[in-house]
Design a protein around this motif. Sequence first.
Motif, PDB file in Angstrom:
ATOM      1  N   PHE B  71      10.263  -4.755  -3.498  1.00  0.00           N
ATOM      2  CA  PHE B  71       9.383  -4.489  -2.357  1.00  0.00           C
ATOM      3  C   PHE B  71       9.842  -5.285  -1.141  1.00  0.00           C
ATOM      4  CE2 PHE B  71       5.670  -5.426   0.233  1.00  0.00           C
ATOM      5  CZ  PHE B  71       5.095  -4.173   0.384  1.00  0.00           C
ATOM      6  N   ASN B  90       8.591   4.333   3.428  1.00  0.00           N
ATOM      7  CA  ASN B  90       7.306   4.509   2.761  1.00  0.00           C
ATOM      8  C   ASN B  90       7.481   4.659   1.252  1.00  0.00           C
ATOM      9  OD1 ASN B  90       4.408   4.948   2.960  1.00  0.00           O
ATOM     10  ND2 ASN B  90       4.855   7.026   2.306  1.00  0.00           N
ATOM     11  N   LEU B  93       8.771   1.189  -0.231  1.00  0.00           N
ATOM     12  CA  LEU B  93       7.738   0.156  -0.280  1.00  0.00           C
ATOM     13  C   LEU B  93       6.635   0.528  -1.269  1.00  0.00           C
ATOM     14  CD1 LEU B  93       7.359  -0.683   3.525  1.00  0.00           C
ATOM     15  CD2 LEU B  93       8.258  -2.193   1.758  1.00  0.00           C
ATOM     16  N   GLY B  94       6.148   1.771  -1.133  1.00  0.00           N
ATOM     17  CA  GLY B  94       5.035   2.197  -1.978  1.00  0.00           C
ATOM     18  C   GLY B  94       5.437   2.285  -3.440  1.00  0.00           C
ATOM     19  N   GLY B  95       6.639   2.801  -3.701  1.00  0.00           N
ATOM     20  CA  GLY B  95       7.096   2.940  -5.085  1.00  0.00           C
ATOM     21  C   GLY B  95       7.202   1.590  -5.771  1.00  0.00           C
TER      22      GLY B  95
END
Lengths: 543, 359
Positions: B71, B90, B93-95
Amino acid sequence: MNAPPKAIAGVSTFVDDRIGAGNFLKRNMRKIFPDHWSFLLGEIALYSFIILLLTGTFLTFWFKPSMGEVTYTGNYAPLYGVKMSEAYASALHISFDVRGGLLIRQIHHWAALLFVGGMMVHMLRIFFTGAYRKPRELNWIIGILLLSLALFEGLTGYSLPDDLLSGAGLRITQGVLLAIPIVGTYLQFFLFGGEYPGHDVISRFYTIHILLIPGILLALISAHMILMWVQKHTQMPGKNRTEKNVVGAPFYPAFMIKSGAFFLFTFGVIALLGTFAQINPIWLFGPYTPADISAGSQPDFYMGFLEGALRIMPAWEINFLGHTLTLSVLIPALVPLGIIMTGLALYPFLEQWITGDRREHHVADRPRNNPHRTSIGMAGITFYGILWLLGANDEISANFYIDLYTTTWFGRIAIFVGPAIAYWITYRICIGLQRKDAEVLSHGVESGVIKRLPNGQYIEIHTPPAEDIAEHIRGKKEIPVLEGSEDGEGIPPKGARGPLGRLRTKMSRAYGTDHVPLTDGHHEVGHEEEHAGVGAGDRKELH
Amino acid sequence: MTEQNEYPESGRVPTRVLGTPPADAPIVDTDPIRAPEGDPGVIPPDPVKARKAERLVALLFLITFLSGAGFIASYVIFQVGTIDKTAASNYALGGTLALALLSLAAGLVVWVRQIMPKYNLIQERHEMRSDDEARGYVKETFLQGAEESGFLKHGLLRRTLLLAAAPLGLAPLVLLKDLGPLPGTALRHTVWGEPTKDGKPRRLVVEGTGQPIRAADFNSPGGILSVVPEGYEEDLNVLAKATLILIKFRPEELKSGTNLNWTHDGIVAYSKICTHVGCPAALYEQTTHHILCPCHQSTFDAADGAKVVFGPAARPLPQLPIGIDEEGYLVAKSDFKVPVGPSFWERGDAEAEVREKAS
């Protein structure tokens, strides 16, 4: 480990010397929490709220709640040079120019949906298991307040980005405000600082959204938690579980770690949604103007039932003495919300009035064991669900090729007929499930062993149910019925006289009468004959 | 605890001696926790399973560490800017965040379920109500306090206190008055009634481009045009009331509901603001001449004075009297004769008043 490490012992001693925390911990560290999957539903809402606070704070660092006009010069090329409000420009900035901004925005929106959704399913669990009963009525009402506030919190939240979709929601809010008799016009002018849309509503909604309502929510949630802690959690019926105890795992360490893990699960799933399931792509909608709208505008799901009510309401407006009463807006805006919220808030007290039951209840009901309550709940869900569905009737019409007006007419009829049908079906299912329970207790469960009797008859041998299942079934409680029948001298008891009293007695009898009393399972010798499952021996049809 | 005294004869001295509760007095949950009979209550885990689980948990925690580090790396590596770059950032970061959270959560659950003991402990509960002694004590103390305070005895005190509180309680409400101006007749008028700075009637211009409309050029039967007042193309407060839809009809298509004096050469202008709750009624069906509001599906017959044919709106979309100026551009001949947009309390039956005036 014989002694706690120095770091912990030192801090603990320091704190205990000053505030006596040890006494509190002594009483509460091993507090027992009962286990059931449905007890986790409220936690989803709680953890979503925490995520909302965290992500919301992040968003405030960049969001500018201003309706001042700016020309967009950010990274999103299709809107470059377009005039828009500063609020919308800053929402675009968060989405495209702040690393992780889009992710956090989407997590915030998904968490909001899960917050309301979590509260709803939690409330349904409480309702259907009767966990709102004495002594938990206060916590039930706090819950209703939380749900109502959350709807308003959501409305003020999704109005903030000032895109074309959020503006449509604001416009409807304004139209509904105007419909309020006598003070409506004034309320609208005070909320919007003058004529719609004005220049103030975003900054006012911002304060309401990030300070006023979250503050109240936080206070109410704390009260909700404290009451739950003090009153101890309800438990499902089962072995050793009575109204006088609570059976389960201790707070420290098991429940604490499980709760922490569940928070992380909730956060993880919301993060997944925020990453891969696009939500509210404001950059596609464009800046707000009251002159335009996109077809298929939908509010967030929890507002859908109000939207549906507005849609299925037929035109109705009354003019008298130079004044206008807009019933085609007032009724859908107030009546469904009023029926649902007031009905929920009053239900514990109405039930007490009908059953005359003033006892404390700590063992949850299985929904089947209170068929009328369950049916009322299902009728309510159907009422809400039809309104909710009709809030998207344009989408239904477009996707399923159904005439738009047909969907509206369906809704107008179904809103009355649907709950009645749901009531009847649910009642029958409850009674059926009760019969099944009674059968399991009295006849046992199928063992899968087929036995041939000397006379040639085949039967399946039934065995008594497992102990935990049997105990779970035996947890069924009788619903008290008001003593309303006439005594020996033909005089009904005080309180059952008069029309209201008679109605009360009648409803009490209908509500409480147990149509399928449980008989205790006793497996007699020679009982097997009753369970003939295969080919009755006396049917000797030869061909 | 508290020590109860008999009521002294005089009744004026305190009736009770108040004791200090001991520091460890019960507030909640003083009950011992016990195991059910014939059951250990705390069932230790299977050591073989626990050892296996330990490795699994460690693996999951390791995954959390790696995705957490991922992250941070993603934050540095993936820059935002274009749509594609923002999408990549996105997902990265989100994964990583989701994976870190979920594997940590999974690890903790395996830990609790496989390595910690299983619990089946019992704690007693008691009725929530306080016992009669406590209730009696509170009642007595309350009465005593009320007596001591003199609130009951001194009526003047009581009444003036209430009097004092009233204006203070109202003050916050009064302060809110300046949230907005009073409505007055603002909702009854639009800028279409005001002439332009040079005293000419106000032109209709196309929304978005701001082009004035030459009547002779607007020749698209079946077409619909979104129109705003000249000079207010970007004033949202004005647009919220004054936006129009412009439709051209063949003369034989128009029915009696439409005021022909307010049309020009088959061109009709209606308010675009729905009379239900104010959404722009933006959809038009050419074959039936139906105007549809996408919010709640109020449907208006454009050929017949925009009267309501379906949906929750109770009134037709108001028609604007239009004509042309000396250059042939469409202009407003006057303001709407009735208030536009959603109904409000003070509105009254403006349509009936107009009919009365006309007859």
